[in-house]
Every structure is written in C-alpha cells, then in structure tokens.
Design a protein around this motif. Structure first.
Motif, PDB file in Angstrom:
ATOM      1  N   GLU A 125       0.908  -1.109   0.174  1.00 18.53           N
ATOM      2  CA  GLU A 125       0.009  -0.097   0.078  1.00 18.53           C
ATOM      3  C   GLU A 125       0.862   1.359   0.078  1.00 18.53           C
ATOM      4  O   GLU A 125       0.731   2.264  -0.687  1.00 18.53           O
ATOM      5  CB  GLU A 125      -0.868  -0.167   1.301  1.00 18.53           C
ATOM      6  CG  GLU A 125      -1.916   0.928   1.261  1.00 18.53           C
ATOM      7  CD  GLU A 125      -2.975   1.038   2.246  1.00 18.53           C
ATOM      8  OE1 GLU A 125      -3.859   2.072   2.640  1.00 18.53           O
ATOM      9  OE2 GLU A 125      -2.958  -0.215   2.935  1.00 18.53           O
ATOM     10  N   VAL A 126       1.787   1.252   0.887  1.00 14.37           N
ATOM     11  CA  VAL A 126       2.786   2.279   0.942  1.00 14.37           C
ATOM     12  C   VAL A 126       3.586   2.590  -0.413  1.00 14.37           C
ATOM     13  O   VAL A 126       3.778   3.586  -1.153  1.00 14.37           O
ATOM     14  CB  VAL A 126       3.924   2.523   2.303  1.00 14.37           C
ATOM     15  CG1 VAL A 126       4.779   3.421   1.856  1.00 14.37           C
ATOM     16  CG2 VAL A 126       3.044   2.457   3.286  1.00 14.37           C
ATOM     17  N   LEU A 140      10.201   8.790   0.464  1.00 15.87           N
ATOM     18  CA  LEU A 140       9.441   8.616   1.952  1.00 15.87           C
ATOM     19  C   LEU A 140      10.387   9.278   3.217  1.00 15.87           C
ATOM     20  O   LEU A 140       9.668  10.115   3.801  1.00 15.87           O
ATOM     21  CB  LEU A 140       9.111   7.096   2.303  1.00 15.87           C
ATOM     22  CG  LEU A 140       8.250   7.047   3.744  1.00 15.87           C
ATOM     23  CD1 LEU A 140       7.089   7.796   3.524  1.00 15.87           C
ATOM     24  CD2 LEU A 140       8.002   5.686   3.792  1.00 15.87           C
ATOM     25  N   LEU A 156       9.606  -1.484   7.150  1.00 15.31           N
ATOM     26  CA  LEU A 156       9.172  -0.549   5.894  1.00 15.31           C
ATOM     27  C   LEU A 156      10.177   0.058   5.212  1.00 15.31           C
ATOM     28  O   LEU A 156      10.168  -0.174   3.904  1.00 15.31           O
ATOM     29  CB  LEU A 156       7.679   0.286   6.443  1.00 15.31           C
ATOM     30  CG  LEU A 156       7.261   1.200   5.199  1.00 15.31           C
ATOM     31  CD1 LEU A 156       6.460   0.366   4.262  1.00 15.31           C
ATOM     32  CD2 LEU A 156       6.338   2.066   5.733  1.00 15.31           C
ATOM     33  N   ALA A 179       1.118   7.891   2.009  1.00 16.22           N
ATOM     34  CA  ALA A 179       2.207   7.109   2.337  1.00 16.22           C
ATOM     35  C   ALA A 179       2.885   7.351   3.709  1.00 16.22           C
ATOM     36  O   ALA A 179       2.909   6.720   4.727  1.00 16.22           O
ATOM     37  CB  ALA A 179       3.323   7.208   1.170  1.00 16.22           C
ATOM     38  N   THR A 187       8.290   0.847  11.438  1.00 16.75           N
ATOM     39  CA  THR A 187       8.302   1.825  10.432  1.00 16.75           C
ATOM     40  C   THR A 187       9.708   1.452   9.686  1.00 16.75           C
ATOM     41  O   THR A 187      10.163   1.658   8.361  1.00 16.75           O
ATOM     42  CB  THR A 187       8.259   3.304  11.012  1.00 16.75           C
ATOM     43  OG1 THR A 187       7.188   3.398  11.652  1.00 16.75           O
ATOM     44  CG2 THR A 187       8.901   4.250  10.064  1.00 16.75           C
ATOM     45  N   ASN A 199      12.146   4.410  -3.391  1.00 19.98           N
ATOM     46  CA  ASN A 199      10.845   4.888  -2.675  1.00 19.98           C
ATOM     47  C   ASN A 199      11.045   5.070  -1.362  1.00 19.98           C
ATOM     48  O   ASN A 199      10.702   5.903  -0.639  1.00 19.98           O
ATOM     49  CB  ASN A 199       9.864   3.692  -2.779  1.00 19.98           C
ATOM     50  CG  ASN A 199       8.968   3.461  -3.858  1.00 19.98           C
ATOM     51  OD1 ASN A 199       8.543   4.538  -4.897  1.00 19.98           O
ATOM     52  ND2 ASN A 199       8.661   2.509  -4.080  1.00 19.98           N
ATOM     53  N   TYR A 248       1.684  11.024  -1.828  1.00 20.25           N
ATOM     54  CA  TYR A 248       2.678  11.142  -0.778  1.00 20.25           C
ATOM     55  C   TYR A 248       1.898  11.315   1.012  1.00 20.25           C
ATOM     56  O   TYR A 248       2.386  10.832   1.675  1.00 20.25           O
ATOM     57  CB  TYR A 248       3.580  12.419  -0.690  1.00 20.25           C
ATOM     58  CG  TYR A 248       4.212  12.487  -2.130  1.00 20.25           C
ATOM     59  CD1 TYR A 248       4.915  11.047  -2.532  1.00 20.25           C
ATOM     60  CD2 TYR A 248       4.341  13.489  -2.890  1.00 20.25           C
ATOM     61  CE1 TYR A 248       5.727  10.926  -3.588  1.00 20.25           C
ATOM     62  CE2 TYR A 248       5.200  13.288  -4.195  1.00 20.25           C
ATOM     63  CZ  TYR A 248       5.753  12.035  -4.524  1.00 20.25           C
ATOM     64  OH  TYR A 248       6.525  12.160  -5.738  1.00 20.25           O
ATOM     65  N   ILE A 276       0.351   6.577   6.832  1.00 15.53           N
ATOM     66  CA  ILE A 276       0.390   4.960   7.102  1.00 15.53           C
ATOM     67  C   ILE A 276       1.756   4.935   7.881  1.00 15.53           C
ATOM     68  O   ILE A 276       1.866   4.203   9.003  1.00 15.53           O
ATOM     69  CB  ILE A 276       0.386   4.328   5.559  1.00 15.53           C
ATOM     70  CG1 ILE A 276      -0.809   4.285   5.093  1.00 15.53           C
ATOM     71  CG2 ILE A 276       0.842   2.709   6.065  1.00 15.53           C
ATOM     72  CD1 ILE A 276      -0.891   3.568   3.718  1.00 15.53           C
ATOM     73  N   SER A 277       3.047   5.562   7.480  1.00 16.48           N
ATOM     74  CA  SER A 277       4.189   5.187   7.877  1.00 16.48           C
ATOM     75  C   SER A 277       4.268   5.978   9.217  1.00 16.48           C
ATOM     76  O   SER A 277       4.848   5.288  10.040  1.00 16.48           O
ATOM     77  CB  SER A 277       5.296   5.640   7.032  1.00 16.48           C
ATOM     78  OG  SER A 277       5.364   7.249   6.716  1.00 16.48           O
TER      79      SER A 277
END
Length: 472
Positions: free
Chosen positions: A35-36, A75, A63, A48, A60, A71, A45, A51-52
């Motif tokens: 998903e991210v 992020l 991730l 993303a 995290t 990516n 953005y 979620i993070s």
C-alpha cells in the motif's frame, strides 16, 4: 435465550474476532508495504506518510528496509521532520547509512538528543568521520560528552551496549526517600527495571527490583529489601558474555562498572535480546560465507564481491578433492559404477559432518561445550558417527549390490560409508574446538575445512578400496 444474552454472545464473538485478527497482523504485513509503495508510485505522498507515521517505530524501520531505494528516499524526505527517533536504531547498517545521508545534521542532532546513549552511539557511529564531527559540534555539551565516551569503548563490548541513564540510590535511604526522588528528579530514564544501591565510592552493592520497592512500606530501609551480591558487568566485557550472564541468571537489567568498580551505566534486557539475535544471525551467515546484516541490502556487484573470497576458498577445496580423484583415474576408467556411486560417500560425509559442526558451534556459543566436557562430547560424536555409519553402510551396500549386481562393490561402498561418517563426526566436533583454542571464531572457515576433509577422505577411501579389491 433472551435478546440480551444473544447480544452479549455476539459482542464476545466480535471481540474474539478482533483479537484473532490482531494476533495475526502483529508486525508489518506485506499488504501495508504494498500500500505504501503504491501510494509513493502514484505520488500520493500524504497517504504514504500517514501510514508510515501510524506504525510502531520497529515496523516503520521494517517498512523502510522493504521499500526500494528510490521509494525509501522519497518517503524519508517526506517524513524527516516527524520520524520517531527510535526508528533509526532499528535500521540495518546499509539502510541507516542511506537514511542518515537524507537527513540534515540539525535533524540528526535532535534525534540523538531523544535516544538512549547506546542507541545514539550506534546511529552516530554509522556517519562518516567529517559528518560525525559536525554533528557532535552541534550536540549539547552534556550529550556530546556521553556520546564521545561511548564511542571510545571497544565495539561489541558492554561499554557500547550500556545506557548512561540509570537510577542509583545510597545505602542509608529508605523506600520513601527513593519514591520521592523518583517523582522529583528530572534525570530518571524513561525505562528501568531496578534501582542500583551504591556505597560512598559509587560502587554497586545491591539491586532493588521495582516490584519489590513498590510493595514495601515507606519506612523500610533499602538495605533490607535489596538483592545482595548483584551480577555486575565490567565495561570491557564482550557482548556475548553479557548475553550469557543475562540468560544464565534471568536478569532484566544489570549495572555496568568501570575498571575501578564505579557504577557508570546499565544494560537492559531489550539490548541483550538484540545481541542474542545479532550473534545468532552472524554465526548462521558466517557458516554460509555471507556478510551478516548487510548482504541483502547491498547492490548486486557489491554482494558478488563480498561473496567472492568464500567462493574462491570453495573452489580451492574442490580442486583439492578433484586432485585426490585424479590419483585413481585408471580405476575409474575400468569401472564406471565407481563414478556413479562416488558422490554418495562424499555427500553423506559432508552432511553428517555439518550436523555435528552446527551442534558444536551452537554449544560453544551457549557455553554448553567447554574444556571440562569436550572429551565426552567428542567421544559421543564419534560414537554417533559410528552408529549412523553402520546403518547407512548396510543400506548403501545393499543398494549398490542390487543395482550393479556386484556384492564386492556393495562391501566396498559400505566400508567407505562407515569410515567417512566416523571421520565426519570426529572432525565435525574437533574443528570448532581447535579453532576456538586458537581464538578463531568457529563459524568462520569451519565449513570449508570440514567439507574438504570429508570429500577428500571419502573419495580416497572409496576409490582406494575399489582399486585394492575390485580392479585387477
């Protein structure tokens, strides 16, 4: 059944379903990563970032490790102002290096200020020397002093592992004074499990677990409830020995002292769990000739280079085994069946030896294999090799006899199998002991040495017996 009872059962079932779903989704799920990643690729953005930032710091970190380098870079830039400090110590070295390059020095300083000393030192150590100096110059003086001291300690020792924040109380206090101190002091660590009782020289003489302190009356003396003769760790103790002490005595925390015996820090169980995991991973990866922690995050060319030496050693051992076969080229030309059966003897010896080697390396790491019981363990592994050798000698002998209609060939491979499995057990136990005696990590090189021995001996014994009894 009433509507109230039915509603109650429905609620209980829903609670159970929620609990079941929660238990299944512990940790970072592949769906969250996808998903991210999709949100970043679609330039969503905000999605993303939301979620993070909603994840636990450890998740995290996972991730960031699972995203592609591009990516991950995007992020980190988007969440750099909001990233939770505990995310950084949870990252592997290659990924942490990337992340630190994307953060400003000022942001790194603000993160270091919020971390425990051991975690802050881990993060700071990853920085290149010029950048590290710039960061230190911007760090408040009190924190800078602690970080410099932490980095001065040898790597993989208690000094690097310990936190500098701890709670120490004098012998003459009572529980009431301790509680008042904990409530009023601004220098109490966020998490701690015990109070360290010190004498006038600041030497730890006892510990008071928090649960015991909280259950005692205010007028009870610390001296009455403390655990005497605490397990004290020297600052230069190897982290493997620290982990052993925690595991052996069921500790949740332990005081760390300098060379003069003065209390300078504490180690907690969460740090020791990390050590145990790291050491176990390192030993497993070293047995396979892979660089611990870094291999999976390296570029393909870097990974190939890191594995080159190990593969070169394996090539050398393969050449040695081939040379041993070359001595019996005439025998092989006269009897093709030998070439067909030959890998069985070497393969079985290698696998049996690896089993013994793995058990021995683990036993040495956990202190179950020591000088006092090494002879007994050594003898046992030889006996195990003999037992298995007899069983598999009979099996392979019968198979070879029926396959090639040659009873003498069956006897030859049976004898070779028996001998090679005994050798495998012998050297599988002996190699780690010998390497350890000369202060060499048994996880390094042991597999190559063992494989060479079992291959060469297996080939020589099998082909030698065949040359002696089968070939005219």
């Amino acid at each position: 059944m009433s509507d109230h009872d039915l509603k109650k059962i429905t609620l209980e079932n829903n609670d159970f379903e929620q609990y079941k779903n929660l238990s299944v989704s512990i940790g970072l799920t592949p769906e969250v990563v996808s998903e991210v990643a999709q949100a970043l690729e679609e330039n969503n953005y905000k999605g993303a970032v939301d979620i993070s930032l909603s994840l636990h710091p450890a998740d995290t970190a996972d991730l960031l490790e699972k995203l592609t380098s591009l990516n991950r870079s995007i992020l980190v830039k988007k969440i750099s102002k909001y990233i939770i400090p505990e995310v950084l110590p949870a990252l592997s070295v290659p990924v942490l290096t990337e992340v630190l390059e994307l953060l400003s020095n000022r942001r790194i300083v603000s993160i270091l200020e919020k971390l425990e000393t051991d975690d802050a030192a881990y993060v700071l150590e990853i920085c290149e020397q010029p950048k590290r100096q710039k960061i230190l110059m911007q760090t408040p003086k009190n924190i800078r002093s602690l970080l410099v001291q932490a980095l001065d300690f040898e790597e993989n020792t208690a000094g690097r592992l310990m936190q500098r924040n701890y709670v120490s109380v004098p012998l003459y206090w009572n529980i009431g004074q301790v509680i008042d101190y904990l409530r009023e002091s601004r220098h109490i660590p966020d998490e701690f499990y015990a109070l360290f009782v010190v004498d006038p020289k600041h030497t730890p003489v006892g510990t008071v677990p928090l649960h015991r302190a909280m259950r005692s009356s205010r007028n009870v003396s610390v001296l009455e409830v403390m655990t005497k003769e605490p397990k004290i760790i020297q600052v230069n103790t190897d982290q493997e020995d620290v982990a052993f002490v925690f595991d052996q005595y069921g500790l949740t925390s332990a005081p760390v002292v300098d060379l003069r015996g003065r209390l300078i820090g504490m180690i907690t169980i969460d740090d020791v769990v990390d050590v145990i995991r790291e050491e176990a991973e390192e030993d497993i990866l070293r047995l396979g000739g892979v660089i611990a922690d870094s291999d999976i995050y390296m570029a393909a060319l870097q990974t190939a280079r890191s594995r080159f030496l190990w593969l070169s050693l394996n090539l050398l051992t393969a050449i040695i085994a081939s040379i041993s076969i070359g001595f019996f080229s005439g025998t092989l030309e006269q009897m093709v069946a030998l070439a067909i059966l030959m890998p069985i003897v070497a393969s079985m010896g290698g696998n049996a030896g690896t089993q013994t080697l793995t058990v021995a390396v683990r036993a040495m790491a956990t202190r179950e294999l020591t000088a006092s019981n090494s002879i007994r363990i050594f003898g046992k592994e030889i006996l195990v090799g003999a037992y298995n050798g007899v069983v598999f000698a009979v099996i392979t002998g019968l198979v070879a006899s029926l396959w090639f209609q040659d009873n003498f060939l069956g006897i030859v491979i049976a004898l070779a199998m028996l001998f090679n499995l005994i050798i495998a057990g012998t050297f599988g136990a002996a190699i780690p002991m010998i390497l350890s005696r000369y202060k060499i990590d048994p996880a390094i090189g042991a597999t190559v040495i063992l494989t060479t021995i079992t291959d060469v001996i297996g080939f020589v014994v099998f082909l030698g017996l065949a040359d002696l009894f089968l070939v005219s």
